[in-house]
Structure formats: C-alpha cells, structure tokens
Design a protein around this motif. Sequence first.
Motif, PDB file in Angstrom:
ATOM      1  N   ALA A 134       0.796  -1.393  -0.028  1.00  0.00           N
ATOM      2  CA  ALA A 134      -0.143   0.022  -0.719  1.00  0.00           C
ATOM      3  C   ALA A 134       0.598   1.405  -0.112  1.00  0.00           C
ATOM      4  O   ALA A 134       0.694   1.942   0.497  1.00  0.00           O
ATOM      5  CB  ALA A 134      -1.229  -0.274   0.794  1.00  0.00           C
ATOM      6  N   THR A 135       1.576   0.998  -0.772  1.00  0.00           N
ATOM      7  CA  THR A 135       2.846   2.242  -0.889  1.00  0.00           C
ATOM      8  C   THR A 135       2.017   3.702  -1.887  1.00  0.00           C
ATOM      9  O   THR A 135       3.078   4.226  -1.825  1.00  0.00           O
ATOM     10  CB  THR A 135       3.926   1.493  -1.652  1.00  0.00           C
ATOM     11  OG1 THR A 135       3.826   0.733  -3.113  1.00  0.00           O
ATOM     12  CG2 THR A 135       4.443   1.202  -0.820  1.00  0.00           C
ATOM     13  N   GLY A 136       0.886   3.767  -2.480  1.00  0.00           N
ATOM     14  CA  GLY A 136       1.183   4.522  -2.441  1.00  0.00           C
ATOM     15  C   GLY A 136       1.335   4.338  -4.400  1.00  0.00           C
ATOM     16  O   GLY A 136       2.205   4.190  -4.697  1.00  0.00           O
ATOM     17  N   ILE A 137       0.699   5.764  -5.154  1.00  0.00           N
ATOM     18  CA  ILE A 137       0.829   5.711  -6.478  1.00  0.00           C
ATOM     19  C   ILE A 137       2.009   6.494  -7.372  1.00  0.00           C
ATOM     20  O   ILE A 137       3.073   6.084  -7.722  1.00  0.00           O
ATOM     21  CB  ILE A 137      -0.662   5.941  -7.435  1.00  0.00           C
ATOM     22  CG1 ILE A 137      -1.539   5.512  -6.737  1.00  0.00           C
ATOM     23  CG2 ILE A 137      -0.468   6.706  -8.447  1.00  0.00           C
ATOM     24  CD1 ILE A 137      -2.895   6.516  -7.286  1.00  0.00           C
ATOM     25  N   LEU A 138       1.716   7.527  -6.171  1.00  0.00           N
ATOM     26  CA  LEU A 138       2.764   8.681  -6.664  1.00  0.00           C
ATOM     27  C   LEU A 138       3.342   8.912  -5.029  1.00  0.00           C
ATOM     28  O   LEU A 138       3.230  10.669  -4.931  1.00  0.00           O
ATOM     29  CB  LEU A 138       2.022  10.400  -7.325  1.00  0.00           C
ATOM     30  CG  LEU A 138       0.917   9.776  -8.823  1.00  0.00           C
ATOM     31  CD1 LEU A 138       0.449  11.050  -9.046  1.00  0.00           C
ATOM     32  CD2 LEU A 138       2.303   8.995  -9.719  1.00  0.00           C
ATOM     33  N   HIS A 139       5.010   8.891  -4.823  1.00  0.00           N
ATOM     34  CA  HIS A 139       5.889   8.824  -3.891  1.00  0.00           C
ATOM     35  C   HIS A 139       6.665   9.342  -3.978  1.00  0.00           C
ATOM     36  O   HIS A 139       7.634   9.479  -2.876  1.00  0.00           O
ATOM     37  CB  HIS A 139       4.870   8.063  -2.243  1.00  0.00           C
ATOM     38  CG  HIS A 139       5.212   6.719  -3.164  1.00  0.00           C
ATOM     39  ND1 HIS A 139       6.190   6.042  -2.267  1.00  0.00           N
ATOM     40  CD2 HIS A 139       5.625   5.914  -4.165  1.00  0.00           C
ATOM     41  CE1 HIS A 139       6.809   4.479  -2.905  1.00  0.00           C
ATOM     42  NE2 HIS A 139       6.029   4.252  -3.572  1.00  0.00           N
ATOM     43  N   HIS A 140       7.428   8.416  -5.399  1.00  0.00           N
ATOM     44  CA  HIS A 140       8.572   8.921  -5.481  1.00  0.00           C
ATOM     45  C   HIS A 140       8.524  10.171  -6.577  1.00  0.00           C
ATOM     46  O   HIS A 140       8.534  10.453  -7.359  1.00  0.00           O
ATOM     47  CB  HIS A 140       9.282   7.935  -6.328  1.00  0.00           C
ATOM     48  CG  HIS A 140       9.899   6.049  -5.250  1.00  0.00           C
ATOM     49  ND1 HIS A 140      10.146   7.044  -4.335  1.00  0.00           N
ATOM     50  CD2 HIS A 140       8.916   5.542  -5.743  1.00  0.00           C
ATOM     51  CE1 HIS A 140      10.170   5.073  -4.045  1.00  0.00           C
ATOM     52  NE2 HIS A 140       9.288   4.711  -4.311  1.00  0.00           N
ATOM     53  N   PRO A 141       9.333  11.580  -6.013  1.00  0.00           N
ATOM     54  CA  PRO A 141       9.671  12.421  -6.543  1.00  0.00           C
ATOM     55  C   PRO A 141      10.495  12.441  -7.870  1.00  0.00           C
ATOM     56  O   PRO A 141      11.826  11.660  -7.878  1.00  0.00           O
ATOM     57  CB  PRO A 141      10.191  13.821  -5.512  1.00  0.00           C
ATOM     58  CG  PRO A 141       9.957  12.851  -4.728  1.00  0.00           C
ATOM     59  CD  PRO A 141      10.348  11.731  -4.257  1.00  0.00           C
ATOM     60  N   SER A 142       9.859  12.635  -8.850  1.00  0.00           N
ATOM     61  CA  SER A 142      10.550  13.224 -10.044  1.00  0.00           C
ATOM     62  C   SER A 142      11.276  14.735 -10.112  1.00  0.00           C
ATOM     63  O   SER A 142      10.871  15.616 -10.199  1.00  0.00           O
ATOM     64  CB  SER A 142       9.478  12.771 -11.360  1.00  0.00           C
ATOM     65  OG  SER A 142      10.589  12.932 -12.224  1.00  0.00           O
ATOM     66  N   LEU A 143      12.646  14.831  -9.779  1.00  0.00           N
ATOM     67  CA  LEU A 143      13.395  15.965 -10.329  1.00  0.00           C
ATOM     68  C   LEU A 143      14.075  15.798 -11.639  1.00  0.00           C
ATOM     69  O   LEU A 143      14.278  14.560 -12.573  1.00  0.00           O
ATOM     70  CB  LEU A 143      15.124  14.993  -9.649  1.00  0.00           C
ATOM     71  CG  LEU A 143      14.902  15.510  -8.115  1.00  0.00           C
ATOM     72  CD1 LEU A 143      15.961  15.565  -7.329  1.00  0.00           C
ATOM     73  CD2 LEU A 143      13.944  16.549  -7.325  1.00  0.00           C
ATOM     74  N   TYR A 345       5.939   2.329  -7.715  1.00  0.00           N
ATOM     75  CA  TYR A 345       5.058   1.165  -7.264  1.00  0.00           C
ATOM     76  C   TYR A 345       6.598   1.138  -5.679  1.00  0.00           C
ATOM     77  O   TYR A 345       6.176   2.244  -4.975  1.00  0.00           O
ATOM     78  CB  TYR A 345       4.689  -0.051  -7.787  1.00  0.00           C
ATOM     79  CG  TYR A 345       3.199   0.780  -8.755  1.00  0.00           C
ATOM     80  CD1 TYR A 345       1.961   1.008  -8.621  1.00  0.00           C
ATOM     81  CD2 TYR A 345       4.077   0.475 -10.587  1.00  0.00           C
ATOM     82  CE1 TYR A 345       1.877   1.448  -9.936  1.00  0.00           C
ATOM     83  CE2 TYR A 345       3.383   0.583 -11.831  1.00  0.00           C
ATOM     84  CZ  TYR A 345       2.296   1.348 -11.330  1.00  0.00           C
ATOM     85  OH  TYR A 345       0.773   1.733 -12.041  1.00  0.00           O
ATOM     86  N   MET A 346       6.076  -0.367  -5.462  1.00  0.00           N
ATOM     87  CA  MET A 346       6.600  -0.295  -4.474  1.00  0.00           C
ATOM     88  C   MET A 346       8.498   0.000  -4.474  1.00  0.00           C
ATOM     89  O   MET A 346       9.098  -0.928  -3.281  1.00  0.00           O
ATOM     90  CB  MET A 346       6.300  -2.218  -3.691  1.00  0.00           C
ATOM     91  CG  MET A 346       7.101  -3.393  -4.799  1.00  0.00           C
ATOM     92  SD  MET A 346       6.899  -3.222  -6.591  1.00  0.00           S
ATOM     93  CE  MET A 346       5.370  -3.905  -6.385  1.00  0.00           C
ATOM     94  N   ARG A 347       8.869  -0.238  -5.511  1.00  0.00           N
ATOM     95  CA  ARG A 347      10.208  -0.344  -5.525  1.00  0.00           C
ATOM     96  C   ARG A 347      10.679   1.151  -4.714  1.00  0.00           C
ATOM     97  O   ARG A 347      10.488   1.735  -4.644  1.00  0.00           O
ATOM     98  CB  ARG A 347      10.138  -0.450  -6.844  1.00  0.00           C
ATOM     99  CG  ARG A 347      10.673  -1.370  -7.431  1.00  0.00           C
ATOM    100  CD  ARG A 347      10.766  -1.809  -9.303  1.00  0.00           C
ATOM    101  NE  ARG A 347       9.863  -0.907  -9.857  1.00  0.00           N
ATOM    102  CZ  ARG A 347       9.645  -0.693 -11.573  1.00  0.00           C
ATOM    103  NH1 ARG A 347      10.910  -2.004 -11.881  1.00  0.00           N
ATOM    104  NH2 ARG A 347       9.149  -0.520 -12.386  1.00  0.00           N
ATOM    105  N   PRO A 348      11.576   1.207  -4.366  1.00  0.00           N
ATOM    106  CA  PRO A 348      12.844   0.480  -4.845  1.00  0.00           C
ATOM    107  C   PRO A 348      12.747  -0.621  -3.841  1.00  0.00           C
ATOM    108  O   PRO A 348      14.324  -1.434  -3.699  1.00  0.00           O
ATOM    109  CB  PRO A 348      14.391   1.682  -4.606  1.00  0.00           C
ATOM    110  CG  PRO A 348      13.785   2.458  -3.385  1.00  0.00           C
ATOM    111  CD  PRO A 348      11.956   2.617  -3.139  1.00  0.00           C
ATOM    112  N   MET A 349      12.553  -0.952  -3.043  1.00  0.00           N
ATOM    113  CA  MET A 349      12.341  -2.370  -2.681  1.00  0.00           C
ATOM    114  C   MET A 349      12.954  -3.405  -3.666  1.00  0.00           C
ATOM    115  O   MET A 349      12.278  -3.403  -4.376  1.00  0.00           O
ATOM    116  CB  MET A 349      10.822  -2.848  -1.886  1.00  0.00           C
ATOM    117  CG  MET A 349      10.653  -3.686  -1.206  1.00  0.00           C
ATOM    118  SD  MET A 349       9.014  -5.141  -0.851  1.00  0.00           S
ATOM    119  CE  MET A 349       8.314  -3.464  -0.935  1.00  0.00           C
TER     120      MET A 349
END
Length: 490
Positions: A134-143, A345-349
């Motif tokens: 349940a890590t969410g859709i948009l949670h890794h900021p794109s620089l 998604y769940m990455r970088p797991m």
Amino acid sequence: MSFKRNPSVIVIGAGMTGILMAKKLKDAGIEKVIVLEKKEKVGGTWRENTYPGVACDIPSHMYTYSFEPNPNWSNFFARGNEIQEYFENVVDKYELRPMIRFNETVTEAKFDNGVWKVTTSTGDNYECDFVISATGILHHPSLPDIPGLDSFEGNMFHTSNWNHDVQLDATQSVGIVGTGSTAAQCIPELINSGAKVNVFQRTPQWILPLKDFSIPNFVKRLLGRFPTLNRISRASGKFFVEHFFTKAVTGHKIQRFLMEFFVKLNLKLAIKDPELRRKLRPDYQVGCKRLIINTTFYKAIQKDNAALITEGIDHIEPKGVVTKDGKLHELDTLVLSTGFDPLAYMRPMNLIGKDNTHINDAWAENVGVYRSMLIPKFPNFFLTLGPNTPIGNFSVIAMSEVQCDYLLKLISQWRSGKFDAVEPTNIAVENFNAYVKNGLDATAWVGGCTSWYLDAHGNPILWPYTWGRWVKEMRIPNDEDLQFASYSQQ
C-alpha cells in the motif's frame, strides 16, 4: 463461513490504503497484521505534501471512507491538513495504531516455499502468509534532468518536500518549474506572497473552473445530525465524477464535448491578454493529461509580480535558471513541481518472488499486472492502486475500497483451505493487458500529449473503460485466471 486458518499479513505503508486495509483485516477477524510505515506518522500523500495551497481536487465529502463519513469538512475541496487529521482520527477511532510500526522501511521481501520473508531498515525480520503493498501511486519525487541542477546556490526543493523555513515576500525572487495539478495550487500562493514569481512552463494545462467554497457551520451541523444527508452528498459527488469526468476521458461523446467546451471557454474568458492566452493554450486534447480543477491559477498568473516563461530551460547556474534564449533568470528560491515516478510502485524495495525472480526483471519490458493487483511469480503478493486502476479524476479511496474487498475474498479462500498460494497465470496477464490496450483508442489519453498516464511503450497505466465496468469486473475473483498452489508444511 467457518474459517480454519488465520493468516499473518504484512501491509506496507500507512497511508490512505494501508489504513483502510488494516481496518478491513481487523474487521475480518484477522489478528496477525503488521503495518510497516517508513515515516513517523500515518497519512502518506497528505503527510508528505504540505506545500502552500495543498488541497484535494475532488469533492471533500466524496473523499472519505464509506464507513467513516466526515460532516466537518471546512471546504468543498478539503485542505491537506484536514485530510491528514481525518486519517489520524480514523486510525485512533478504530484502534489501528498498535498494528503500525513506524520509522521502518521494507528493504526486502522474498517468497520462500510458501512464506514471505520481509526485512526492514531496522534490521528486523518477519515472516507472513500475505504481503499487501500500500505504498501509493505517486510517492517518489521526479527531479528534472536539467544540466547544472545541483549547482544552484539558493533554496531549492521539490513540492513534496516543501521547506517551510524559507520566507517568501516582496524581497524574494522565486522560480517554479512545472504547471501541473500541484503547481496550479501553489503558484497562486507564491504570487500572493508578494514575491516575484517566474513560472517555467514545460507544457500548458487545461483547467476546469470548479469553484471552491467554505461550508457553513449550519450545513456541517445538518450533515452531522442527519447521516443520510452526508451519504447523499458523497453519492452525488461520486455520481458527478463518474458520469462526467470519467466518461469524458474514456470516449463518451457528450461528456467529452461538454468538458472541452467549458475548459476552452474558461481560458478565453479568464485570460485577457491574447499573447498570454496563446502561451497557456495546450495543443493536445482535453483530458490527455490529468485535468486541473482550479479557479485561482489564471487570476494569479496575470498579476504584475508573475511571469510565465515558455522558453525552454537550457541549464541552471548558481544564481538561477538560464533559458534557451541565453537569458539568466536570477532567483533566490527554486521550486521543483515536476511530479513523481508513476511506475515505481513498491520499488526500490528488493522484491523477489518464485524462482528468485526479481521485480525489476519481471518488469524489464513492461509492468505486467493482472487486475492491477496480482503479479505472476509473486504469489500472495497484492499491489494496491497498481497499473490500470481507474485513477483519472476519481477518488482513490473508492478505488482502494473495491480492491481491498477483492483481495479479502481471496484471503477468505485461503482461510477456508482452498489454496496456500495464489498468483495470476501468464495468459491471464497477457489477455488483461490486451483488453486494457484495446480500450485506449477511444480515450483522451492518446490525444497528442506525453503524460504519466502512458508508459514508455505507450501502454496505458490507467483504466480505459467506465468506473461501473471496473467495479463489476472486480466483484468476484475469476478462478480461470488464477493458479493455486499448496505447500505441505501448511
């Protein structure tokens, strides 16, 4: 139904979906549930995003769990701090906090002979029957990939990591890269601070002017006293979004015509200067990118202390941004409103399934998922809000509730002894992806733009059909599309 087995479940993330999943599992009588949260408190998106002007862009009464209406929203479009408070209250009301382990990031999850073995950043190790991401859709900021980005000497931050220590006033010069949904909310706040604001527009956006308004106290009291009114309000918002927004972008001609008419009229009436209007007019179909719901951006961008810069950025220097015409735009602060990586998604797991299959290898060509949730070779692993979830301008809470009910039906089958492990067949994934892609041509997402709605191969990561169709197809798991396994040790 009488259950013989009680599974152990690990939920990754204590945002909106993680909270919902914990509550649903508890209601189902499943006691061995651990929620692993990487930060110090719940909330996910609404914990992370605290930029000025942050708010939901769908009606507030629609943005609640079906079991927990909220009659006390202050605005038609709920503010971020109130949404965060709502989720905190849900966690406490349903006594979910003891299930959550904070400041613990999942670093690895490996499937080993019927059991998931999970390792975290604290060095702890867990074993469980099911893992729910349940890590969410948009949670890794794109620089942005802009030469010299790291050389800037002023204040610089992404909107999802807003630096509230930076004071903005008439003495400051601020630059912001991007004009998407987040930028449309925070740009007016920056301009209203009195600072000189340079908006570096990469792609213009279509904007629908749905008016926000404060909800009077007597309305709040009525909604609190008569829960039916609250349910009607929630259902009304859901009906409008489903039968206008969703249908407009998935090929329904009347809704598409009306949406195009309103957003184009909005641009024409709101922007007086023809040259500025030309710069703000997109050259792609309405709905190709996420439609922005906003009434403040057009007003703000016409103020004297605002500048819309459409010349592309060449590079960044210590003192500011240099555009391709060679001009240096000197800045004290640079804000990056450049979105997120939608395919992380769940990455970088470090996710490893059967036969030591790593998720990066499984998704090397494309993100292959069945019904947005199940991945071949990753048994008993469920991905919530995965690809082909109907995200476009709809409530993600409603989506998560449908998905949680779907996977609970699978877990119920496990509890009754039908199987020990479940995953989709390869042919089911291929057929599902083809089914989704066949629906793409009728949608607005092929309307001449580049957006996070499509992957690098042009495959849609959204649902191209109606909301009602998706809900209907998610009601009961189809055994023909699944493969089941048994393990002797269980």
